[in-house]
Design a protein around this motif. Structure first.
Motif, PDB file in Angstrom:
ATOM      1  N   CYS A 100       0.763  -1.097  -0.036  1.00  0.00           N
ATOM      2  CA  CYS A 100       0.098   0.070   0.048  1.00  0.00           C
ATOM      3  C   CYS A 100       0.914   1.214  -0.061  1.00  0.00           C
ATOM      4  O   CYS A 100       0.286   2.339  -0.408  1.00  0.00           O
ATOM      5  N   LYS A 101       2.106   1.081   0.447  1.00  0.00           N
ATOM      6  CA  LYS A 101       2.903   2.569   0.828  1.00  0.00           C
ATOM      7  C   LYS A 101       3.707   2.774  -0.565  1.00  0.00           C
ATOM      8  O   LYS A 101       4.542   3.547  -0.515  1.00  0.00           O
ATOM      9  N   GLU A 147       5.426   3.994  -3.765  1.00  0.00           N
ATOM     10  CA  GLU A 147       5.610   5.382  -4.113  1.00  0.00           C
ATOM     11  C   GLU A 147       6.040   6.576  -2.922  1.00  0.00           C
ATOM     12  O   GLU A 147       6.561   7.554  -3.178  1.00  0.00           O
ATOM     13  N   ASN A 153       4.149   8.333  -0.898  1.00  0.00           N
ATOM     14  CA  ASN A 153       3.463   9.736  -1.081  1.00  0.00           C
ATOM     15  C   ASN A 153       3.073  10.138   0.534  1.00  0.00           C
ATOM     16  O   ASN A 153       3.060   9.470   1.196  1.00  0.00           O
ATOM     17  N   LEU A 205      -0.405  14.811  -2.453  1.00  0.00           N
ATOM     18  CA  LEU A 205      -1.938  14.966  -2.759  1.00  0.00           C
ATOM     19  C   LEU A 205      -2.832  15.918  -2.175  1.00  0.00           C
ATOM     20  O   LEU A 205      -3.938  15.748  -2.357  1.00  0.00           O
ATOM     21  N   CYS A 228      -1.205   5.627   2.141  1.00  0.00           N
ATOM     22  CA  CYS A 228      -1.532   4.462   0.990  1.00  0.00           C
ATOM     23  C   CYS A 228      -1.734   5.134  -0.322  1.00  0.00           C
ATOM     24  O   CYS A 228      -2.097   6.056  -0.418  1.00  0.00           O
ATOM     25  N   ASN A 229      -1.621   4.054  -1.291  1.00  0.00           N
ATOM     26  CA  ASN A 229      -1.727   4.449  -2.782  1.00  0.00           C
ATOM     27  C   ASN A 229      -2.556   3.372  -3.130  1.00  0.00           C
ATOM     28  O   ASN A 229      -1.930   2.568  -4.253  1.00  0.00           O
ATOM     29  N   MET A 281      -2.644   3.422  -7.253  1.00  0.00           N
ATOM     30  CA  MET A 281      -1.404   2.793  -7.948  1.00  0.00           C
ATOM     31  C   MET A 281      -1.194   1.308  -7.875  1.00  0.00           C
ATOM     32  O   MET A 281      -0.744   0.636  -8.614  1.00  0.00           O
ATOM     33  N   HIS A 290      -9.538   3.211   1.644  1.00  0.00           N
ATOM     34  CA  HIS A 290      -8.392   2.873   0.598  1.00  0.00           C
ATOM     35  C   HIS A 290      -9.028   1.669  -0.301  1.00  0.00           C
ATOM     36  O   HIS A 290      -8.711   1.581  -1.467  1.00  0.00           O
TER      37      HIS A 290
END
Ligand code: SF4
Length: 226
Positions: A117-118, A120, A122, A127, A141-142, A145, A167
């Motif tokens: 989930c993490k 990248e 970010n 964001l 979390c991403n 992606m 998420h």
């Protein structure tokens, strides 16, 4: 009221026995009545090849679920649905469990690709999500992606492993492959979300009441503003 839906009555007001056991004792407001208007549209969906494959696999795997753990059922479902490559969308806090799942799936003959989930790394500022307190907070979390990368990897079936509430909603929104959920994250109950329901009238009642009261005040106020 839309499509014959009675807003004052839903399946939650019913025992569910009439439709499950075909007793013929459906309540007068039975939701099945509203379903009639959508019947043909929904039947046509089930006739679509991918949906048919999924339903057929689920017919078999769910018929065995009384004697299979959800892990076994997931492996069985993946086999029956004809998947070759399985994507795992995992929470970083469950990466150990996802590694176990990945190993089991590989032993069962599948290719496996996981995205945490993490990915990248970010932060809120990336964001435009920094709140009034100005705190940058931990890595976000991403889920979009995760969904995109699993699509790029060409997975046939994805498995969600403990994505956060919200998420997960975005992951489900953007996943390309059909997705099943193995773990619903719940830090308090060792990921047994139903425990929060079983405890709703007993041990957890007081704490739950605080959450509900705070939520209700907001929800009612936003309804009045609308
Ligand atoms: S579909 Fe009808 S019988 Fe089944 S649970 Fe809903 S209201 Fe009850």
């Amino acid at each position: 009221m839309r499509m014959g839906i009675d807003e004052g009555f839903s399946c939650l007001n019913c025992s569910g026995r009439a439709c499950e056991f075909e007793t013929g004792e459906n309540p007068p407001q039975c939701v099945g009545g509203a379903a009639a208007a959508l019947h043909d549209e929904v039947r046509a969906r089930y006739a679509e090849p991918e949906n048919r494959r999924i339903m057929k696999a689920a017919v078999v795997s769910s018929s065995k679920c009384g004697n299979l753990t959800r892990v076994q059922e997931t492996i069985e479902f993946a086999r029956l649905v004809g998947a070759r490559k399985i994507g795992i969308a995992t929470c970083t806090m469950l990466i150990g469990e996802s590694r176990i799942l990945g190993g089991l799936l590989e032993q069962a003959g599948f290719e496996v690709y996981g995205v945490a989930c993490k990915v990248e790394g970010n932060h809120r500022s990336d964001l435009d999500l920094v709140l009034e307190d100005g705190v940058e907070g931990p890595v976000l979390c991403n889920p979009v992606m995760q969904a995109r990368l699993l699509a790029e990897a060409g997975t046939d079936l994805n498995v969600v492993m403990g994505l956060c509430v919200g998420h997960d909603a975005l992951f489900y929104k953007y996943t390309k492959a059909p997705t099943t959920t193995l773990v619903t994250k719940d830090h308090v109950t060792a990921h047994n979300a139903c425990a929060g329901l079983y405890g709703a009238k007993t041990v957890y009642k007081k704490r739950l009441a605080e959450t509900i009261a705070a939520c209700r005040a907001d929800v009612v106020a936003s309804g009045e503003d609308a």
